[in-house]
Design a protein around this motif. Structure first.
Motif, PDB file in Angstrom:
ATOM      1  N   PRO A 275      57.452  56.609  29.781  1.00 45.49           N
ATOM      2  CA  PRO A 275      59.343  57.465  30.206  1.00 45.49           C
ATOM      3  C   PRO A 275      59.785  55.683  30.398  1.00 45.49           C
ATOM      4  O   PRO A 275      59.506  54.465  30.265  1.00 45.49           O
ATOM      5  N   GLY A 276      60.774  56.538  29.679  1.00 48.57           N
ATOM      6  CA  GLY A 276      62.440  55.495  29.536  1.00 48.57           C
ATOM      7  C   GLY A 276      62.285  55.296  27.791  1.00 48.57           C
ATOM      8  O   GLY A 276      63.561  54.699  27.375  1.00 48.57           O
TER       9      GLY A 276
ATOM     10  N   ASN B 268      65.865  59.534  24.001  1.00 47.42           N
ATOM     11  CA  ASN B 268      66.224  58.620  24.711  1.00 47.42           C
ATOM     12  C   ASN B 268      65.751  58.497  26.343  1.00 47.42           C
ATOM     13  O   ASN B 268      66.119  60.468  26.155  1.00 47.42           O
ATOM     14  N   SER B 269      65.461  57.767  26.991  1.00 49.85           N
ATOM     15  CA  SER B 269      65.229  58.333  27.838  1.00 49.85           C
ATOM     16  C   SER B 269      64.532  59.440  28.059  1.00 49.85           C
ATOM     17  O   SER B 269      64.428  59.914  29.467  1.00 49.85           O
ATOM     18  N   LEU B 270      63.345  58.814  27.524  1.00 43.82           N
ATOM     19  CA  LEU B 270      62.546  60.487  27.755  1.00 43.82           C
ATOM     20  C   LEU B 270      61.853  59.962  29.500  1.00 43.82           C
ATOM     21  O   LEU B 270      61.249  59.020  29.405  1.00 43.82           O
ATOM     22  N   LYS B 271      61.559  61.619  30.078  1.00 43.97           N
ATOM     23  CA  LYS B 271      60.871  61.592  31.297  1.00 43.97           C
ATOM     24  C   LYS B 271      59.912  62.465  30.270  1.00 43.97           C
ATOM     25  O   LYS B 271      59.555  62.760  29.369  1.00 43.97           O
ATOM     26  N   PRO B 272      58.581  62.456  31.536  1.00 41.89           N
ATOM     27  CA  PRO B 272      57.574  63.134  31.361  1.00 41.89           C
ATOM     28  C   PRO B 272      57.331  64.796  30.900  1.00 41.89           C
ATOM     29  O   PRO B 272      56.651  65.209  30.292  1.00 41.89           O
TER      30      PRO B 272
ATOM     31  N   VAL C 286      55.072  65.582  21.023  1.00 45.45           N
ATOM     32  CA  VAL C 286      55.325  64.226  21.433  1.00 45.45           C
ATOM     33  C   VAL C 286      55.208  64.193  23.390  1.00 45.45           C
ATOM     34  O   VAL C 286      54.827  65.269  23.801  1.00 45.45           O
ATOM     35  N   THR C 287      54.651  62.863  23.620  1.00 46.87           N
ATOM     36  CA  THR C 287      54.261  62.951  24.812  1.00 46.87           C
ATOM     37  C   THR C 287      54.611  61.810  25.630  1.00 46.87           C
ATOM     38  O   THR C 287      54.245  60.699  25.381  1.00 46.87           O
ATOM     39  N   VAL C 288      55.059  61.616  26.443  1.00 44.95           N
ATOM     40  CA  VAL C 288      55.407  60.639  27.561  1.00 44.95           C
ATOM     41  C   VAL C 288      54.799  60.490  28.166  1.00 44.95           C
ATOM     42  O   VAL C 288      54.627  61.456  29.951  1.00 44.95           O
ATOM     43  N   SER C 289      54.209  59.644  28.671  1.00 46.07           N
ATOM     44  CA  SER C 289      53.291  59.488  29.497  1.00 46.07           C
ATOM     45  C   SER C 289      53.299  57.898  29.728  1.00 46.07           C
ATOM     46  O   SER C 289      53.105  56.900  28.914  1.00 46.07           O
ATOM     47  N   SER C 290      52.740  57.277  30.703  1.00 53.02           N
ATOM     48  CA  SER C 290      52.655  55.616  31.388  1.00 53.02           C
ATOM     49  C   SER C 290      51.121  55.624  30.835  1.00 53.02           C
ATOM     50  O   SER C 290      50.342  54.514  31.382  1.00 53.02           O
TER      51      SER C 290
END
Length: 122
Positions: free
Chosen positions: A14-15, A83-87, A118-122
């Protein structure tokens, strides 16, 4: 025969940022509008951004200020800078393009890419 090939997807925190690319090839004369769509698991495909042949852009509200669509006509390629990607941006991203395949009579074919995850994850 026309083809769109996407690249640039992946896993990001994320981000973070990613840049998607989509290149067109095959038998066509020119490209009108190009765009990016996405489909999350269990959801319908939704429009993310579009760009006309005159570089007029349009975005879904949820990505305004974070994503930028652009195109390089010489390379027959459309880009999506994220940019500033979110889950909640996690999805399969598809590009499309309206390709002029014949002048007389005027004929346009909408072609789709195969999709890139595209996967947005911590």
């Amino acid at each position: 025969q026309v083809q769109l090939v996407e690249s640039g997807g992946g896993l990001v925190q994320p981000g973070g940022s990613l840049r998607l690319s989509c290149s067109a090839s095959g038998n066509f004369f020119s490209i009108n509008a190009m765009g990016w769509y996405r489909q999350a698991t269990g959801e319908e495909r939704e429009l993310v951004a579009t760009i006309t042949s005159g570089d007029i852009t349009n975005y879904v509200d949820s990505v305004k200020g974070r994503f930028t669509i652009s195109r390089d006509n010489a390379k027959k390629t459309v880009y999506l800078q994220m940019n500033s990607l979110k889950p909640e941006d996690t999805a399969v991203y598809y590009c499309n393009a309206d390709l002029v395949v014949r002048w007389i009579p005027y004929s346009v074919v909408r072609s789709w890419g195969q999709g890139t995850q595209v996967t947005v994850s911590s």
